[in-house]
Design a protein around this motif. Structure first.
Motif, PDB file in Angstrom:
ATOM      1  N   LYS A  11       8.441  -3.140   7.528  1.00  0.00           N
ATOM      2  CA  LYS A  11       9.123  -1.978   8.074  1.00  0.00           C
ATOM      3  C   LYS A  11       8.895  -1.905   9.579  1.00  0.00           C
ATOM      4  O   LYS A  11       7.867  -2.332  10.089  1.00  0.00           O
ATOM      5  N   GLU A  16      10.204   3.563  11.349  1.00  0.00           N
ATOM      6  CA  GLU A  16       9.880   4.055  10.014  1.00  0.00           C
ATOM      7  C   GLU A  16       8.901   5.222  10.087  1.00  0.00           C
ATOM      8  O   GLU A  16       7.894   5.187  10.792  1.00  0.00           O
ATOM      9  N   SER A  21       3.758   2.681   8.200  1.00  0.00           N
ATOM     10  CA  SER A  21       3.809   2.339   9.616  1.00  0.00           C
ATOM     11  C   SER A  21       2.692   3.007  10.405  1.00  0.00           C
ATOM     12  O   SER A  21       2.149   2.433  11.354  1.00  0.00           O
ATOM     13  N   CYS A  42       8.738  -7.353  11.987  1.00  0.00           N
ATOM     14  CA  CYS A  42       9.385  -6.463  11.032  1.00  0.00           C
ATOM     15  C   CYS A  42      10.861  -6.821  10.920  1.00  0.00           C
ATOM     16  O   CYS A  42      11.408  -7.495  11.795  1.00  0.00           O
ATOM     17  N   ARG A  68      13.208  -1.865   2.443  1.00  0.00           N
ATOM     18  CA  ARG A  68      12.172  -1.365   1.555  1.00  0.00           C
ATOM     19  C   ARG A  68      11.446  -2.530   0.907  1.00  0.00           C
ATOM     20  O   ARG A  68      11.989  -3.628   0.786  1.00  0.00           O
TER      21      ARG A  68
END
Length: 416
Positions: A11, A16, A21, A42, A68
């Protein structure tokens, strides 16, 4: 020259919102403080490199949405070539890769490719739950107050985790050189899911806020607009910082607040953060006629400003797997805490000493605990003092930084 650390986030830590995060950024800040240079990879809708005060963020284009963990089998095909290419072109010597949760899976392919080149690679992985356990918590938390499509989606995700993601998690664990957990509860989950012979090491952690406010000089934080009504009228202020997610139990809290209102207890409550069930919970607030006493803010940039003005912090989770970053922030702020007695939470706080712990999923128990704190000023003061003491003893940035430095240097120099 600083030693590089490759972080695999999955992520985007700049976009995020949520514990993953925040958890990663705290590690990156501790790495910087320890003299290392984090490079964080990421997935994104574009490829670019952005320099931040916690390291370089490498965004890697991926065709797949949403971003996700369920999509790791697909995102990995974009992440691991990008990381491998960067290392081959920019790094020399031994390589230390640190991945987080199942998002670390691309590290398996990276390690395999680089070792073919004769490069020494160490793959470290932080696990804060197992994937199936997390999805089980979401299934338990979804109910008829949520839309049918959302309920179906949750069950499909759970079946996907059982059929596919569990195998990816096992492959990651088997390929890792060292596995870190922050809680005994997570160690038990991993052993139950993947075997008792897996070697797992404990590593402390803290919230990102611990690094951003080490001095503690934030008593003059402005009052968020949503809280002015409560503070202006002298109402007890209840705050929670929790994503609107099936496993977080926010619907249980909302029902408990309605019971508190019906019992004639004055209060004002603020539920910060957003998430997939935000609309369902907003609808529940309206159905229970709590609109004048309960505000749902959605995502906010600085949750700490809400915490510092709270009289009571509530964490009504049904499942955490490990602990909670927002709980650590509440300890740092020195707020009286009520939390669910689940997973790693009782490893962080002790019932009656620095928090009140309640059985998850029971509005009556939650209502009684909130009522007790509102009515007992002496207990609030005791829990507040002990909460701050617990933070300083267990979650200070210096404690975490030293532990991470030791882990990196041991693996970087002795094992790579």
């Amino acid at each position: 020259m600083q030693k590089e650390i490759i972080f695999i986030s999955g992520k985007d830590p700049l976009l995020e919102r949520g514990g993953h995060s925040s958890y990663l950024r705290a590690h990156a800040r501790a790495a910087v403080k320890s003299g290392f240079e984090p490079h964080i990879f990421c997935v994104s809708n574009r490829t670019e490199v952005l320099n931040t005060d916690f390291g370089a963020v490498h965004r890697v284009f991926s065709r797949f949405r949403p971003f996700r963990p369920l999509m790791i089998p697909f995102h990995s095909h974009f992440l691991h070539p990008a990381v491998t290419k960067y290392i081959r072109e920019s790094s020399t010597g031994a390589i230390l890769i640190h991945g987080f949760h199942v998002w670390a899976y691309p590290g398996v392919a990276i390690k395999r490719r680089l070792r073919r080149d004769g490069r020494k690679v160490r793959l470290l992985v932080n696990l804060y739950t197992t994937f199936v356990h997390e999805l089980e918590g979401k299934v338990r938390g979804i109910n008829r107050s949520h839309k049918l499509l959302r309920r179906i989606q949750q069950y499909v995700e759970y079946l996907w985790a059982l059929a596919v993601m569990n195998r990816y998690e096992r492959s990651l664990i088997e390929a890792s050189d060292r596995i870190f957990v922050n809680y005994s509860s997570v160690r038990r989950l991993v052993h139950q899911a993947h075997g008792e012979k897996i070697n797992i090491d404990y590593l402390p952690y803290t919230s990102e806020k611990a690094f951003l406010n080490e001095s503690g000089a934030d008593d003059d934080l402005a009052v968020p607009a949503e809280l002015e009504k409560a503070i202006g009228n002298g109402l007890p202020l209840i705050v929670t910082v929790s994503r609107h997610d099936p496993r977080k139990g926010l619907d249980v809290l909302i029902v408990a607040l309605a019971q508190l209102r019906d019992a004639g207890i004055p209060f004002y409550a603020c539920l910060t953060s957003g998430g997939q069930l935000f609309d369902s919970h907003a609808r529940l607030v309206s159905e229970l006629k709590l609109d004048s006493q309960v505000i749902l803010t959605g995502w906010v940039d600085d949750t700490f400003s809400y915490l510092r003005h709270a009289d009571v912090f509530v964490l009504p989770s049904l499942e955490e797997g490990s602990g909670s970053v927002s709980l650590i922030e509440a300890l740092q702020a020195g707020i009286p805490i009520i939390a669910s007695n689940i997973d790693g939470i009782p490893e962080d706080v002790t019932d009656g000493v620095d928090a009140l712990l309640v059985k998850p999923g029971e509005p009556d128990a939650l209502k009684d605990a909130i009522k007790r704190l509102i009515e007992d000023e002496s207990l609030r003061k005791t829990l507040s003092v002990n909460a701050r003491r617990k933070y300083e003893m267990k979650f200070s940035p210096d404690i975490f930084t030293q532990a991470l430095r030791d882990a990196y240097e041991h693996n970087y120099f002795e094992k790579a």
